[in-house]
Design a protein around this motif. Structure first.
Motif, PDB file in Angstrom:
ATOM      1  N   TYR A   1       0.839  -1.201   0.000  1.00  0.00           N
ATOM      2  CA  TYR A   1       0.000   0.000   0.000  1.00  0.00           C
ATOM      3  C   TYR A   1       0.876   1.255   0.000  1.00  0.00           C
ATOM      4  O   TYR A   1       0.648   2.188  -0.776  1.00  0.00           O
ATOM      5  N   LEU A   2       1.885   1.290   0.864  1.00  0.00           N
ATOM      6  CA  LEU A   2       2.795   2.435   0.914  1.00  0.00           C
ATOM      7  C   LEU A   2       3.503   2.620  -0.418  1.00  0.00           C
ATOM      8  O   LEU A   2       3.589   3.741  -0.942  1.00  0.00           O
ATOM      9  N   GLU A   3       4.020   1.528  -0.972  1.00  0.00           N
ATOM     10  CA  GLU A   3       4.753   1.609  -2.238  1.00  0.00           C
ATOM     11  C   GLU A   3       3.861   2.137  -3.357  1.00  0.00           C
ATOM     12  O   GLU A   3       4.293   2.947  -4.177  1.00  0.00           O
ATOM     13  N   LYS A   4       2.609   1.702  -3.396  1.00  0.00           N
ATOM     14  CA  LYS A   4       1.663   2.163  -4.416  1.00  0.00           C
ATOM     15  C   LYS A   4       1.483   3.679  -4.347  1.00  0.00           C
ATOM     16  O   LYS A   4       1.534   4.376  -5.367  1.00  0.00           O
ATOM     17  N   HIS A   5       1.282   4.193  -3.142  1.00  0.00           N
ATOM     18  CA  HIS A   5       0.990   5.622  -3.008  1.00  0.00           C
ATOM     19  C   HIS A   5       2.248   6.489  -3.049  1.00  0.00           C
ATOM     20  O   HIS A   5       2.161   7.661  -3.417  1.00  0.00           O
ATOM     21  N   HIS A   6       3.399   5.912  -2.734  1.00  0.00           N
ATOM     22  CA  HIS A   6       4.655   6.627  -2.980  1.00  0.00           C
ATOM     23  C   HIS A   6       4.874   6.753  -4.486  1.00  0.00           C
ATOM     24  O   HIS A   6       5.229   7.824  -4.981  1.00  0.00           O
ATOM     25  N   ALA A   7       4.654   5.658  -5.220  1.00  0.00           N
ATOM     26  CA  ALA A   7       4.842   5.678  -6.677  1.00  0.00           C
ATOM     27  C   ALA A   7       3.901   6.664  -7.349  1.00  0.00           C
ATOM     28  O   ALA A   7       4.261   7.295  -8.357  1.00  0.00           O
ATOM     29  N   ALA A   8       2.714   6.831  -6.795  1.00  0.00           N
ATOM     30  CA  ALA A   8       1.737   7.774  -7.348  1.00  0.00           C
ATOM     31  C   ALA A   8       2.068   9.221  -6.988  1.00  0.00           C
ATOM     32  O   ALA A   8       1.441  10.148  -7.511  1.00  0.00           O
ATOM     33  N   GLY A   9       3.014   9.424  -6.080  1.00  0.00           N
ATOM     34  CA  GLY A   9       3.402  10.773  -5.686  1.00  0.00           C
ATOM     35  C   GLY A   9       2.558  11.384  -4.589  1.00  0.00           C
ATOM     36  O   GLY A   9       2.725  12.543  -4.253  1.00  0.00           O
ATOM     37  N   VAL A  10       1.657  10.598  -4.018  1.00  0.00           N
ATOM     38  CA  VAL A  10       0.811  11.108  -2.928  1.00  0.00           C
ATOM     39  C   VAL A  10       1.577  11.064  -1.615  1.00  0.00           C
ATOM     40  O   VAL A  10       1.569  12.027  -0.855  1.00  0.00           O
ATOM     41  N   PHE A  11       2.247   9.961  -1.327  1.00  0.00           N
ATOM     42  CA  PHE A  11       3.052   9.857  -0.114  1.00  0.00           C
ATOM     43  C   PHE A  11       4.458  10.320  -0.458  1.00  0.00           C
ATOM     44  O   PHE A  11       5.058   9.860  -1.436  1.00  0.00           O
ATOM     45  N   VAL A  12       4.985  11.244   0.343  1.00  0.00           N
ATOM     46  CA  VAL A  12       6.333  11.745   0.096  1.00  0.00           C
ATOM     47  C   VAL A  12       7.329  11.296   1.156  1.00  0.00           C
ATOM     48  O   VAL A  12       8.530  11.414   0.954  1.00  0.00           O
ATOM     49  N   LEU A  13       6.821  10.758   2.254  1.00  0.00           N
ATOM     50  CA  LEU A  13       7.678  10.263   3.319  1.00  0.00           C
ATOM     51  C   LEU A  13       6.852   9.332   4.177  1.00  0.00           C
ATOM     52  O   LEU A  13       5.678   9.608   4.450  1.00  0.00           O
ATOM     53  N   SER A  14       7.435   8.229   4.595  1.00  0.00           N
ATOM     54  CA  SER A  14       6.738   7.342   5.529  1.00  0.00           C
ATOM     55  C   SER A  14       7.776   6.604   6.346  1.00  0.00           C
ATOM     56  O   SER A  14       8.896   6.378   5.899  1.00  0.00           O
ATOM     57  N   GLY A  15       7.381   6.247   7.546  1.00  0.00           N
ATOM     58  CA  GLY A  15       8.291   5.496   8.402  1.00  0.00           C
ATOM     59  C   GLY A  15       7.631   5.076   9.696  1.00  0.00           C
ATOM     60  O   GLY A  15       6.581   5.596  10.084  1.00  0.00           O
ATOM     61  N   GLN A  16       8.265   4.123  10.307  1.00  0.00           N
ATOM     62  CA  GLN A  16       7.754   3.560  11.546  1.00  0.00           C
ATOM     63  C   GLN A  16       8.237   4.396  12.736  1.00  0.00           C
ATOM     64  O   GLN A  16       9.340   4.944  12.714  1.00  0.00           O
ATOM     65  N   THR A  17       7.388   4.488  13.734  1.00  0.00           N
ATOM     66  CA  THR A  17       7.778   5.218  14.942  1.00  0.00           C
ATOM     67  C   THR A  17       8.702   4.355  15.787  1.00  0.00           C
ATOM     68  O   THR A  17       8.803   3.153  15.605  1.00  0.00           O
ATOM     69  N   ARG A  18       9.338   4.984  16.715  1.00  0.00           N
ATOM     70  CA  ARG A  18      10.135   4.279  17.727  1.00  0.00           C
ATOM     71  C   ARG A  18       9.588   4.723  19.067  1.00  0.00           C
ATOM     72  O   ARG A  18       9.551   5.912  19.314  1.00  0.00           O
ATOM     73  N   PRO A  19       9.128   3.889  19.924  1.00  0.00           N
ATOM     74  CA  PRO A  19       9.031   2.439  19.760  1.00  0.00           C
ATOM     75  C   PRO A  19       8.020   2.052  18.682  1.00  0.00           C
ATOM     76  O   PRO A  19       7.044   2.763  18.428  1.00  0.00           O
ATOM     77  N   GLU A  20       8.276   0.913  18.060  1.00  0.00           N
ATOM     78  CA  GLU A  20       7.515   0.461  16.900  1.00  0.00           C
ATOM     79  C   GLU A  20       6.041   0.214  17.177  1.00  0.00           C
ATOM     80  O   GLU A  20       5.213   0.368  16.282  1.00  0.00           O
ATOM     81  N   GLU A  21       5.702  -0.155  18.386  1.00  0.00           N
ATOM     82  CA  GLU A  21       4.305  -0.523  18.651  1.00  0.00           C
ATOM     83  C   GLU A  21       3.330   0.648  18.510  1.00  0.00           C
ATOM     84  O   GLU A  21       2.128   0.457  18.443  1.00  0.00           O
ATOM     85  N   TYR A  22       3.845   1.874  18.444  1.00  0.00           N
ATOM     86  CA  TYR A  22       2.945   3.016  18.294  1.00  0.00           C
ATOM     87  C   TYR A  22       2.393   3.136  16.888  1.00  0.00           C
ATOM     88  O   TYR A  22       1.322   3.662  16.688  1.00  0.00           O
ATOM     89  N   GLY A  23       3.135   2.708  15.884  1.00  0.00           N
ATOM     90  CA  GLY A  23       2.642   2.777  14.518  1.00  0.00           C
ATOM     91  C   GLY A  23       3.612   3.470  13.599  1.00  0.00           C
ATOM     92  O   GLY A  23       4.777   3.107  13.535  1.00  0.00           O
ATOM     93  N   GLY A  24       3.130   4.478  12.868  1.00  0.00           N
ATOM     94  CA  GLY A  24       3.982   5.145  11.900  1.00  0.00           C
ATOM     95  C   GLY A  24       3.481   6.531  11.565  1.00  0.00           C
ATOM     96  O   GLY A  24       2.433   6.972  12.034  1.00  0.00           O
ATOM     97  N   VAL A  25       4.255   7.195  10.703  1.00  0.00           N
ATOM     98  CA  VAL A  25       3.935   8.543  10.247  1.00  0.00           C
ATOM     99  C   VAL A  25       4.085   8.565   8.732  1.00  0.00           C
ATOM    100  O   VAL A  25       5.030   7.986   8.181  1.00  0.00           O
ATOM    101  N   ILE A  26       3.150   9.222   8.072  1.00  0.00           N
ATOM    102  CA  ILE A  26       3.181   9.389   6.623  1.00  0.00           C
ATOM    103  C   ILE A  26       2.950  10.863   6.319  1.00  0.00           C
ATOM    104  O   ILE A  26       2.088  11.493   6.929  1.00  0.00           O
TER     105      ILE A  26
END
Length: 104
Positions: A29-54
């Protein structure tokens, strides 16, 4: 008017083992929307159990909501999103070019 940038915070609300089952689909899903130019940055939070930021750009809020509904994490109910909209007023010129859609 400054370009709008969406900050998406992904919160895991499901059992970590259930979240893990959906990681491959979420990555696709991330790769699809990065390729489309909608997502410009994404990554997992630390600690990982919290989730991520896009960081997302180039869509309306309604279009972004439709994109969020595609996420396997959301479809399975193991994660939820909080979305903030911000105007990018001050940033490195290279970052502003990405937010404006001048660079992909």
């Amino acid at each position: 008017m400054s370009p709008e940038l969406f900050v998406l915070i992904v919160h895991h609300v499901g059992d970590p083992a259930e979240v893990e089952k959906h990681v491959p689909g979420h990555i696709a899903y991330l790769e699809k929307h990065h390729a489309a130019g909608v997502f410009v940055l994404s990554g997992q939070t630390r600690p990982e159990e919290y989730g991520g930021v896009i960081l997302a750009r180039g869509v309306t809020r309604a279009e972004l909501d439709a994109v969020i509904c595609e996420d396997p994490f959301v479809r399975s109910g193991v994660s939820e999103y909080t979305v903030f909209t911000m105007g990018a007023r001050r940033a490195h010129p290279d970052i502003l070019a990405v937010v404006r859609g001048e660079v992909r």
